[in-house]
Design an enzyme around this catalytic site. Sequence first.
Site, PDB file in Angstrom:
ATOM      1  N   GLU A 116      33.583  51.762  33.883  1.00 17.58           N
ATOM      2  CA  GLU A 116      34.464  52.414  34.867  1.00 17.58           C
ATOM      3  C   GLU A 116      35.542  53.228  34.151  1.00 17.58           C
ATOM      4  O   GLU A 116      35.818  54.380  34.495  1.00 17.58           O
ATOM      5  CB  GLU A 116      35.148  51.362  35.757  1.00 17.58           C
ATOM      6  CG  GLU A 116      34.231  50.623  36.708  1.00 17.58           C
ATOM      7  CD  GLU A 116      33.582  49.387  36.076  1.00 17.58           C
ATOM      8  OE1 GLU A 116      33.591  49.271  34.827  1.00 17.58           O
ATOM      9  OE2 GLU A 116      33.034  48.565  36.836  1.00 17.58           O
ATOM     10  N   HIS A 171      52.652  38.881  60.933  1.00 23.93           N
ATOM     11  CA  HIS A 171      52.127  39.560  62.127  1.00 23.93           C
ATOM     12  C   HIS A 171      50.631  39.807  62.021  1.00 23.93           C
ATOM     13  O   HIS A 171      50.089  40.638  62.745  1.00 23.93           O
ATOM     14  CB  HIS A 171      52.890  40.870  62.348  1.00 23.93           C
ATOM     15  CG  HIS A 171      54.327  40.609  62.687  1.00 23.93           C
ATOM     16  ND1 HIS A 171      54.749  40.402  63.981  1.00 23.93           N
ATOM     17  CD2 HIS A 171      55.422  40.456  61.895  1.00 23.93           C
ATOM     18  CE1 HIS A 171      56.055  40.162  63.974  1.00 23.93           C
ATOM     19  NE2 HIS A 171      56.478  40.184  62.721  1.00 23.93           N
ATOM     20  N   LYS A 186      27.263  43.694  35.978  1.00 20.20           N
ATOM     21  CA  LYS A 186      27.347  44.885  35.115  1.00 20.20           C
ATOM     22  C   LYS A 186      25.952  45.283  34.623  1.00 20.20           C
ATOM     23  O   LYS A 186      25.572  46.454  34.640  1.00 20.20           O
ATOM     24  CB  LYS A 186      28.196  44.584  33.865  1.00 20.20           C
ATOM     25  CG  LYS A 186      29.677  44.458  34.083  1.00 20.20           C
ATOM     26  CD  LYS A 186      30.345  44.311  32.709  1.00 20.20           C
ATOM     27  CE  LYS A 186      31.759  43.795  32.814  1.00 20.20           C
ATOM     28  NZ  LYS A 186      32.370  43.502  31.521  1.00 20.20           N
ATOM     29  N   GLY A 191      42.164  39.848  28.632  1.00 18.38           N
ATOM     30  CA  GLY A 191      42.496  41.011  29.456  1.00 18.38           C
ATOM     31  C   GLY A 191      43.506  40.676  30.548  1.00 18.38           C
ATOM     32  O   GLY A 191      44.482  41.402  30.763  1.00 18.38           O
ATOM     33  N   ARG A 192      43.291  39.556  31.236  1.00 22.51           N
ATOM     34  CA  ARG A 192      44.182  39.211  32.351  1.00 22.51           C
ATOM     35  C   ARG A 192      45.508  38.634  31.881  1.00 22.51           C
ATOM     36  O   ARG A 192      46.357  38.278  32.689  1.00 22.51           O
ATOM     37  CB  ARG A 192      43.468  38.244  33.299  1.00 22.51           C
ATOM     38  CG  ARG A 192      42.891  37.015  32.632  1.00 22.51           C
ATOM     39  CD  ARG A 192      41.911  36.307  33.558  1.00 22.51           C
ATOM     40  NE  ARG A 192      41.217  35.180  32.936  1.00 22.51           N
ATOM     41  CZ  ARG A 192      40.094  35.295  32.226  1.00 22.51           C
ATOM     42  NH1 ARG A 192      39.555  36.483  32.012  1.00 22.51           N
ATOM     43  NH2 ARG A 192      39.505  34.225  31.729  1.00 22.51           N
ATOM     44  N   LYS A 235      40.666  47.049  26.618  1.00 16.69           N
ATOM     45  CA  LYS A 235      40.607  46.144  25.461  1.00 16.69           C
ATOM     46  C   LYS A 235      39.360  46.443  24.625  1.00 16.69           C
ATOM     47  O   LYS A 235      39.436  46.621  23.421  1.00 16.69           O
ATOM     48  CB  LYS A 235      40.596  44.695  25.955  1.00 16.69           C
ATOM     49  CG  LYS A 235      40.486  43.672  24.863  1.00 16.69           C
ATOM     50  CD  LYS A 235      40.601  42.261  25.411  1.00 16.69           C
ATOM     51  CE  LYS A 235      40.189  41.251  24.352  1.00 16.69           C
ATOM     52  NZ  LYS A 235      40.315  39.871  24.800  1.00 16.69           N
ATOM     53  N   GLU A 295      39.646  34.674  37.808  1.00  8.31           N
ATOM     54  CA  GLU A 295      38.795  34.961  36.655  1.00  8.31           C
ATOM     55  C   GLU A 295      38.930  33.842  35.615  1.00  8.31           C
ATOM     56  O   GLU A 295      38.008  33.563  34.850  1.00  8.31           O
ATOM     57  CB  GLU A 295      39.164  36.324  36.024  1.00  8.31           C
ATOM     58  CG  GLU A 295      38.041  36.894  35.175  1.00  8.31           C
ATOM     59  CD  GLU A 295      38.260  38.346  34.766  1.00  8.31           C
ATOM     60  OE1 GLU A 295      37.516  39.234  35.229  1.00  8.31           O
ATOM     61  OE2 GLU A 295      39.191  38.609  33.975  1.00  8.31           O
TER      62      GLU A 295
END
Length: 557
Positions: free
Chosen positions: A224, A397, A521, A280-281, A218, A366
Amino acid sequence: MSEMNAMDSKNGRTRLNQLPEWTALGKHREQLGDTHLRDLFAADPARGTGCTLQVGDLHLDYSKHLVTDETLGLLRELARATGVAELRDAMFRGEKINTTEDRAVLHTALRAPRDAVIEVDGENVVPAVHAVLDKMAAFSDKVRSGEWTGHTGRRIRTVVNIGIGGSDLGPAMAYEVLRSFSDRELDFRFVSNVDGADLHEAIRGLDAEETLFIVASKTFTTIETITNATSARDWLLGQLGGDESAVARHFVALSTNAEKVADFGIDTANMFEFWDWVGGRYSYDSAIGLSLMIAIGPDRFREMLDGFHQVDEHFRTAPAEENAPLLLGLLGVWYGAFFDAQAHAVLPYSHYLSKFTAYLQQLDMESNGKSVDRDGVPVDWQTGPVVWGTPGTNGQHAYYQLLHQGTKVVPADFIGFARPVRDLTPGLAAQHDLLMANFFAQTQALAFGKTPDEVRAEGVAEELVPHKTFRGNHPTTTILADELTPSVLGQLIALYEHKVFVQGAIWNIDSFDQWGVELGKVLAKKIEPVLTGAERGEALDSSTAALVGKYRTLRGR
Ligand code: F6P
């Protein structure tokens, strides 16, 4: 309670835990005491059919919740008192309800029909949404048909999406979910981690001539993503003889930031745009979904958008008694506030939903992982839960032991489908009944458990009775649909998006900012030069300084 907390908020809203509706819920909780789901079901033989809702293709059973009609009525009163419907309408109208970033919150516009009118700052955003969808569709068709070729004229066979957070989790999850609708001739990979191993594994064995990189960001400033995209470009140019013009055929960008895209060296003609009113999410149904659209094709992508829109409309218009996102949101508020539940499990009974909960973690945590209200005043009530879970049978399990016999209250959503996916290898479809038998058995066991008397009746030795007793009374929602289609995926995601919205509205927090990711960050930027030796890191605390020193020693620096 501090003086600040006792105050009414600046906008005149009474603080949540000062509301009479909150107090009434607290009293009601005391009255419920240890009421067991066994009692609630015994008192109402129709509970299993009565406590259900249908939203689009989703059948929702909330009968196995620790609620009565009175509880639900009181919770709806709380929603009324906290103005959930007003905030919802403001969101749909495009008002800037993300106040700390001064932004509209309009992911619902991403799936609005072509003729809808939704304005931000006086401008209808719907035509731009559809223009980008059309551009994505034209590009996807070209890649799928082989008309779009790489620098050397070969068709694209592998698509690598490079992004992180909302620019990765959504498309990666949705591709996995809809694999059976995807073009199986094409290969899709998702790179997010700045750990070089992620890109290394993704490009290993790939033929650069047949590889398309989608750089999804965005902001187009996320370290990253830019680092991985730069490395991918170096790799590609290395493989293709260093001709810079190759980048235009092998790199496209998904972003709101044309300037940064151009700075990176991607032609903005190959950029697919979205807007700052898409969080973003909340973005994988925007241009961020390009990799998914290439995988499943534009028609299926639009079916998914229609699914989203169906639930948007439901949320916007359904009365409170029938409003599924409102109900799910209220149930979460109930358990957090009055049962001290800290976590929420999402347990899909579909292998294809293996990344679904990871996606929801960002969406929920978030959004609602906040501890000050919209005015910046600390809250003194619980906000967002820890969201976790993996596909159900595997969990059975592993960690279900804690769900059944542990000490914690963990409300859980069980998601399952009547039919297996369409292209399952013949013979494997028969396994579906076994999968679904587990699905139904688990919510039954969690709700009703097994009493000591029932254990004794099986002839179990007395000293083992406590160990083999299941107290039950663990609340669950069951979501059942006919089939996992693109539309059903859209419906599911919109359901959770709006559930998160409802909770944020009640807790009076800004569900659309994410300042909590910033500090780490900034510090990482400061620490990196210390690791390389470019700086001395004198300002580091003693623990971090020692750890950094150890790291440098291990690296021989
Ligand atoms: O750091 C958090 C975050 O901003 C998320 O909200 C977002 O989804 C992710 O980083 C990626 O951001 P971008 O798409 O700008 O690269």
